[in-house]
Design a protein around this motif. Structure first.
Motif, short mmCIF file in Angstrom:
data_model
loop_
_atom_site.label_atom_id
_atom_site.label_comp_id
_atom_site.label_asym_id
_atom_site.label_seq_id
_atom_site.Cartn_x
_atom_site.Cartn_y
_atom_site.Cartn_z
N LEU A 137 -62.04 -29.14 54.18
CA LEU A 137 -60.90 -29.89 53.68
C LEU A 137 -59.59 -29.13 53.91
O LEU A 137 -58.55 -29.72 54.23
N MET A 138 -59.64 -27.81 53.77
CA MET A 138 -58.46 -27.00 54.05
C MET A 138 -58.06 -27.13 55.51
O MET A 138 -56.88 -27.19 55.85
N ALA A 139 -59.05 -27.17 56.41
CA ALA A 139 -58.75 -27.30 57.83
C ALA A 139 -58.08 -28.63 58.14
O ALA A 139 -57.32 -28.74 59.11
N SER A 140 -58.34 -29.64 57.31
CA SER A 140 -57.71 -30.95 57.54
C SER A 140 -56.26 -30.96 57.09
O SER A 140 -55.51 -31.88 57.45
N GLY A 141 -55.85 -29.97 56.31
CA GLY A 141 -54.47 -29.92 55.85
C GLY A 141 -54.20 -30.77 54.62
O GLY A 141 -53.05 -31.00 54.27
N MET A 142 -55.25 -31.24 53.94
CA MET A 142 -55.06 -32.06 52.74
C MET A 142 -54.42 -31.24 51.63
O MET A 142 -54.58 -30.02 51.54
N LYS A 143 -53.69 -31.92 50.75
CA LYS A 143 -53.03 -31.26 49.64
C LYS A 143 -54.01 -30.96 48.52
O LYS A 143 -55.10 -31.54 48.45
N ASP A 144 -53.60 -30.06 47.60
CA ASP A 144 -54.50 -29.59 46.54
C ASP A 144 -55.06 -30.73 45.70
O ASP A 144 -56.25 -30.76 45.39
N GLY A 180 -64.25 -32.94 43.03
CA GLY A 180 -64.59 -33.18 41.63
C GLY A 180 -64.31 -31.99 40.73
O GLY A 180 -65.05 -31.77 39.76
N ILE A 181 -63.26 -31.22 41.04
CA ILE A 181 -62.90 -30.06 40.23
C ILE A 181 -61.42 -30.17 39.86
O ILE A 181 -60.70 -31.00 40.40
N THR A 182 -60.98 -29.31 38.93
CA THR A 182 -59.57 -29.33 38.54
C THR A 182 -58.74 -28.58 39.57
O THR A 182 -59.25 -27.76 40.34
N GLU A 183 -57.44 -28.85 39.57
CA GLU A 183 -56.55 -28.16 40.51
C GLU A 183 -56.48 -26.66 40.20
O GLU A 183 -56.32 -25.84 41.11
N ARG A 184 -56.63 -26.31 38.93
CA ARG A 184 -56.62 -24.90 38.56
C ARG A 184 -57.83 -24.18 39.14
O ARG A 184 -57.71 -23.09 39.70
N THR A 185 -59.00 -24.80 39.01
CA THR A 185 -60.22 -24.22 39.59
C THR A 185 -60.09 -24.16 41.11
O THR A 185 -60.50 -23.18 41.74
N LEU A 186 -59.51 -25.19 41.69
CA LEU A 186 -59.32 -25.20 43.13
C LEU A 186 -58.43 -24.03 43.58
O LEU A 186 -58.75 -23.34 44.56
N SER A 187 -57.35 -23.79 42.88
CA SER A 187 -56.44 -22.70 43.24
C SER A 187 -57.17 -21.35 43.23
O SER A 187 -56.94 -20.51 44.12
N ARG A 188 -58.04 -21.16 42.26
CA ARG A 188 -58.79 -19.90 42.19
C ARG A 188 -59.72 -19.76 43.39
O ARG A 188 -59.79 -18.69 44.03
N HIS A 189 -60.43 -20.83 43.74
CA HIS A 189 -61.35 -20.77 44.89
C HIS A 189 -60.59 -20.55 46.19
O HIS A 189 -61.02 -19.79 47.06
N VAL A 190 -59.44 -21.23 46.33
CA VAL A 190 -58.65 -21.09 47.55
C VAL A 190 -58.17 -19.65 47.70
O VAL A 190 -58.22 -19.07 48.80
N HIS A 191 -57.69 -19.06 46.61
CA HIS A 191 -57.21 -17.67 46.67
C HIS A 191 -58.34 -16.73 47.10
O HIS A 191 -58.13 -15.83 47.94
N GLU A 192 -59.52 -16.93 46.55
CA GLU A 192 -60.65 -16.06 46.90
C GLU A 192 -61.03 -16.21 48.37
O GLU A 192 -61.30 -15.22 49.06
N LEU A 193 -61.03 -17.44 48.87
CA LEU A 193 -61.39 -17.67 50.27
C LEU A 193 -60.34 -17.11 51.21
O LEU A 193 -60.66 -16.50 52.24
N MET A 194 -59.08 -17.30 50.89
CA MET A 194 -58.01 -16.79 51.74
C MET A 194 -58.05 -15.26 51.80
O MET A 194 -57.80 -14.67 52.85
N THR A 195 -58.37 -14.64 50.68
CA THR A 195 -58.49 -13.18 50.67
C THR A 195 -59.64 -12.73 51.56
O THR A 195 -59.51 -11.79 52.36
N ALA A 196 -60.78 -13.44 51.46
CA ALA A 196 -61.94 -13.08 52.27
C ALA A 196 -61.68 -13.29 53.75
O ALA A 196 -62.21 -12.54 54.60
N LEU A 197 -60.87 -14.28 54.09
CA LEU A 197 -60.61 -14.60 55.49
C LEU A 197 -59.34 -13.93 56.03
O LEU A 197 -59.00 -14.10 57.19
N GLU A 198 -58.65 -13.22 55.16
CA GLU A 198 -57.41 -12.54 55.55
C GLU A 198 -56.43 -13.56 56.16
O GLU A 198 -55.81 -13.32 57.20
N ALA A 199 -56.30 -14.69 55.47
CA ALA A 199 -55.44 -15.78 55.95
C ALA A 199 -54.21 -15.90 55.05
O ALA A 199 -54.29 -15.66 53.84
#
Length: 329
Positions: A271-278, A286-305
């Protein structure tokens, strides 16, 4: 079997007529029982049969109905309909003559105007169902139905082996249900890509005919231009290929066992690759935007993006996501 369909009557009318033929002289309740209909339905069918001349209503008490001889009644109906068709053909010729005099350029055959929601929807649906090889689609709001609807004609055509290449305006995928509908088509075999902003929309069938709205953006109407083989159609094909070459692939599937990623995180990357908004991503997962922000931060850190879009593309390059598998034909 509806033997009276060619003369414009329905199945209940046909069943009622045969019931009258069997009874020869009967009231509504008996005819309804023989036809397997309710009394109300049989009464309505009898009214239509009387008007068509297939049944005669007797002035008795109770009211009785008798059949007219089929060969006489049906011949009379056919004669009337033939006369009506002759009148229609004559009117069509007159309209064609007037169109030739008033709009001579419109008769070249290269461009046709389809006016109105029903006519446009029907022509687009028929063209897709008649596709033999390929359909090219640029999808962007606003839509004929105001909200995007599942393209059932596409799903049927994909089953027949017709290929679909579709470019989506990224903002359209944030509309409720549109991403899920698109993914259903992707799983069926559609090749999907997205652009940040698409300034026009079109549908091209077998590189022979194209549908383009008469206006773009908020002013879009329910009418469309139908463009056939011509330099204009060639230009639309070049336009589509240009958009396709600049668009980002969509509909990636998770790669089983990709590192330590969970299935949810792999979906999130797609979904991130598609450029969709949070908000749209959170709704899809099916998650909250707050939970999404946490997951996104963790993935971006792991991917150095630095951006979500970059993280999604990094996942493609690392092999954590793959293009959707083609369905078996």
């Amino acid at each position: 079997m509806n033997l009276l369909e060619p003369v414009g009557l329905g199945e209940s009318d046909s069943a009622t007529y045969f019931a009258v033929l069997d009874a020869q002289r009967a009231a509504v309740p008996e005819i309804a029982e023989l036809a397997g209909l309710s009394v109300e339905a049989a009464a309505g069918a009898l009214d239509r049969l009387v008007e068509a001349g297939l049944v005669t209503k007797l002035r008795t008490r109770p009211v009785l109905f008798v059949p007219a001889p089929p060969e006489v009644a049906v011949d009379a109906i056919v004669a009337r309909r033939t006369h009506d068709l002759d009148d229609l053909l004559a009117a069509s010729r007159e309209l064609t003559h007037r169109l030739d005099k008033t709009f001579p350029a419109a008769r070249t055959g290269m461009v046709e105007v389809v006016d109105g929601y029903d006519a446009t929807s029907q022509r687009v649906a028929q063209s897709q169902l008649g596709a033999q090889e390929e359909v090219l689609l640029v999808d962007a709001p606003p839509y004929l139905d105001r909200t995007p609807m599942q393209n059932r004609q596409e799903l049927k055509s994909l089953e027949r082996g017709v290929s679909y290449r579709c470019v989506y305006d990224r903002s359209s995928l944030e509309l409720p249900g549109h991403y899920e509908a698109m993914m259903e088509c992707v799983r069926a075999g559609e090749q999907a890509r997205t652009l940040t902003s698409v300034s026009m929309k079109m549908l091209i069938v077998d590189r022979k005919v194209a549908f383009v709205p008469m206006a773009f953006g908020d002013r879009e109407t329910s009418s469309a231009f139908v463009v056939r083989a011509s330099p204009l159609l060639d230009a639309l094909l070049v336009c589509f290929e240009s958009l396709w070459s600049r668009a980002v692939p969509l509909g990636a599937d998770p790669v089983p066992g990709a590192g330590e990623l969970s299935h949810r995180d792999q979906r999130l990357l797609a979904l991130m690759a598609s450029g969709m908004k949070d908000r749209a991503i959170a709704r899809t997962l099916g998650i909250t935007e707050r939970t999404l922000s946490r997951h996104v931060h963790e993935l971006m850190t792991a991917l150095e993006a630095d951006t979500r879009f970059q993280a999604g593309m990094q996942a493609f390059h690392r092999g954590w996501l793959s293009a959707p598998a083609k369905p078996h034909r």
